[in-house]
Design a protein around this motif. Structure first.
Motif, mmCIF file in Angstrom:
data_model
loop_
_atom_site.group_PDB
_atom_site.id
_atom_site.type_symbol
_atom_site.label_atom_id
_atom_site.label_comp_id
_atom_site.label_asym_id
_atom_site.label_seq_id
_atom_site.Cartn_x
_atom_site.Cartn_y
_atom_site.Cartn_z
ATOM 1 N N VAL A 29 0.853 -1.242 0.036
ATOM 2 C CA VAL A 29 0.085 -0.128 -0.205
ATOM 3 C C VAL A 29 0.876 1.311 -0.091
ATOM 4 N N PHE A 30 2.028 1.168 0.898
ATOM 5 C CA PHE A 30 2.804 2.414 0.756
ATOM 6 C C PHE A 30 3.560 2.550 -0.507
ATOM 7 N N LEU A 31 3.802 1.408 -1.415
ATOM 8 C CA LEU A 31 4.558 1.817 -2.701
ATOM 9 C C LEU A 31 3.321 2.242 -3.574
ATOM 10 N N ALA A 32 2.155 1.779 -3.422
ATOM 11 C CA ALA A 32 1.103 2.136 -4.421
ATOM 12 C C ALA A 32 0.731 3.460 -4.170
ATOM 13 N N LEU A 33 0.952 3.935 -2.939
ATOM 14 C CA LEU A 33 0.492 5.559 -2.720
ATOM 15 C C LEU A 33 1.756 6.350 -3.341
ATOM 16 N N THR A 34 2.937 5.824 -2.979
ATOM 17 C CA THR A 34 3.945 6.991 -3.401
ATOM 18 C C THR A 34 4.915 6.714 -4.681
ATOM 19 N N LEU A 35 4.831 5.711 -5.017
ATOM 20 C CA LEU A 35 5.465 5.435 -6.545
ATOM 21 C C LEU A 35 4.828 6.180 -7.625
ATOM 22 N N PRO A 36 3.360 6.145 -7.859
ATOM 23 C CA PRO A 36 2.742 6.877 -8.935
ATOM 24 C C PRO A 36 3.100 8.347 -9.085
ATOM 25 N N LEU A 45 -2.538 14.414 -9.788
ATOM 26 C CA LEU A 45 -2.337 13.243 -9.456
ATOM 27 C C LEU A 45 -1.820 13.424 -8.092
ATOM 28 N N ALA A 46 -0.983 14.301 -7.814
ATOM 29 C CA ALA A 46 -0.295 14.557 -6.373
ATOM 30 C C ALA A 46 -1.365 14.840 -5.348
ATOM 31 N N THR A 47 -2.146 15.790 -5.704
ATOM 32 C CA THR A 47 -3.195 16.363 -4.764
ATOM 33 C C THR A 47 -4.240 15.429 -4.573
ATOM 34 N N GLY A 48 -4.590 14.617 -5.526
ATOM 35 C CA GLY A 48 -5.602 13.632 -5.438
ATOM 36 C C GLY A 48 -4.983 12.422 -4.289
ATOM 37 N N LEU A 49 -3.832 11.981 -4.731
ATOM 38 C CA LEU A 49 -3.345 10.964 -3.867
ATOM 39 C C LEU A 49 -2.898 11.245 -2.427
ATOM 40 N N LEU A 50 -2.744 12.587 -2.187
ATOM 41 C CA LEU A 50 -2.571 13.344 -0.916
ATOM 42 C C LEU A 50 -3.907 13.176 -0.117
ATOM 43 N N ALA A 51 -5.048 13.398 -0.895
ATOM 44 C CA ALA A 51 -6.331 13.234 -0.272
ATOM 45 C C ALA A 51 -6.454 11.968 0.283
ATOM 46 N N LEU A 52 -6.360 11.108 -0.856
ATOM 47 C CA LEU A 52 -6.529 9.762 -0.407
ATOM 48 C C LEU A 52 -5.751 9.153 0.644
ATOM 49 N N THR A 96 3.484 19.787 -6.641
ATOM 50 C CA THR A 96 3.901 18.395 -6.859
ATOM 51 C C THR A 96 5.119 17.868 -5.680
ATOM 52 N N VAL A 97 5.937 18.873 -5.676
ATOM 53 C CA VAL A 97 6.991 18.561 -4.720
ATOM 54 C C VAL A 97 6.419 18.283 -3.168
ATOM 55 N N THR A 98 5.635 19.407 -2.925
ATOM 56 C CA THR A 98 5.157 19.441 -1.493
ATOM 57 C C THR A 98 4.280 18.230 -1.136
ATOM 58 N N ALA A 99 3.477 18.043 -2.145
ATOM 59 C CA ALA A 99 2.560 17.012 -2.019
ATOM 60 C C ALA A 99 3.134 15.435 -1.905
ATOM 61 N N THR A 100 4.171 15.448 -2.876
ATOM 62 C CA THR A 100 4.866 14.056 -2.774
ATOM 63 C C THR A 100 5.498 13.894 -1.402
ATOM 64 N N ILE A 101 6.071 14.995 -0.681
ATOM 65 C CA ILE A 101 6.559 14.693 0.444
ATOM 66 C C ILE A 101 5.698 14.338 1.620
ATOM 67 N N LEU A 102 4.617 14.980 1.470
ATOM 68 C CA LEU A 102 3.559 14.780 2.501
ATOM 69 C C LEU A 102 3.009 13.370 2.218
ATOM 70 N N ILE A 103 2.795 12.866 1.130
ATOM 71 C CA ILE A 103 2.243 11.542 0.478
ATOM 72 C C ILE A 103 3.227 10.447 1.316
#
Length: 207
Positions: A29-36, A45-52, A96-103
């Motif tokens: 699950v961790f990889l599925a959230l972070t790799l995309p 995509l980053a915003t949507g994955l962060l909300a998820l 993108t960068v900020t959301a990636t770190i938070l995800i």
């Protein structure tokens, strides 16, 4: 809330589906959230994955302050990082960068809030086992991860202590006065940890 809990979260016993799920599936699950978001650098995509990810963290039923909270220094760092990107004309990259770190942070909290640390490390050691034929040493790999995780809260706590000390003396406007003591403490911590490992024979070659 101490530095370790504020930054990484801490195991909260429970009976949710996350607590019952195998640790291997949690890593998936961790990889599925972070790799995309690392592969496709898209702000939507980053915003949507962060909300998820935030929604999934909430389903661990840990206190929301522990599940969603962020230490002030990290918020400041993310704000500076995003502001830098916006200043140089790339707000999409800032998002993108900020959301990636938070995800990555919140996805990691799903693991840490629902799984005891020894279980997480044992799973990593087991996953590294098949690579022994390449010269890998899974036990040392697990030890390195454990030391790394332990060092992160130490450095975060050092920042907090130095910040409070400089603020009390009215000299908190000079960032170098805060960074230098933290670096010194981090180096001292690393040397002390290394000496302790060597004293136990863990830093020596097996050959």
């Amino acid at each position: 809330m101490n530095a370790a809990r504020a930054l990484l979260g801490i195991y909260v016993p429970g009976t949710t589906s996350w607590h019952r799920m195998g640790v291997g599936r949690k890593y998936l699950v961790f990889l599925a959230l972070t790799l995309p978001v690392m592969i496709v650098r898209d702000p939507w995509l980053a915003t949507g994955l962060l909300a998820l990810t935030l929604a999934l963290v909430a389903t661990t039923r840990a206190p929301l302050r522990l599940a969603w909270g962020l230490p002030p220094m990290l918020i400041l760092l993310l704000g500076v990082l995003a502001g830098y990107q916006v200043f140089f004309g790339d707000p999409r990259l800032a998002v993108t960068v900020t959301a990636t770190i938070l995800i990555a942070l919140y996805a990691g909290r799903i693991l840490l809030l629902t799984t005891p640390m020894p279980v997480l490390i044992d799973a990593l050691v087991a996953a590294a086992g098949p690579f022994r034929f390449l010269g890998a040493r899974p036990e040392r790999f697990g030890l390195a991860i454990a030391v790394l995780i332990r060092s992160i809260p130490f450095v975060a706590a050092s920042f907090g202590e130095v910040r409070d000390a400089t603020r009390a003396r009215g000299i908190d406007r000079n960032p170098l006065l805060a960074v230098t003591p933290v670096v010194i403490q981090a180096v001292a911590f690393a040397r002390t940890t290394g000496d302790a490992l060597v004293a136990r024979g863990l830093g020596e070659d097996d050959e």
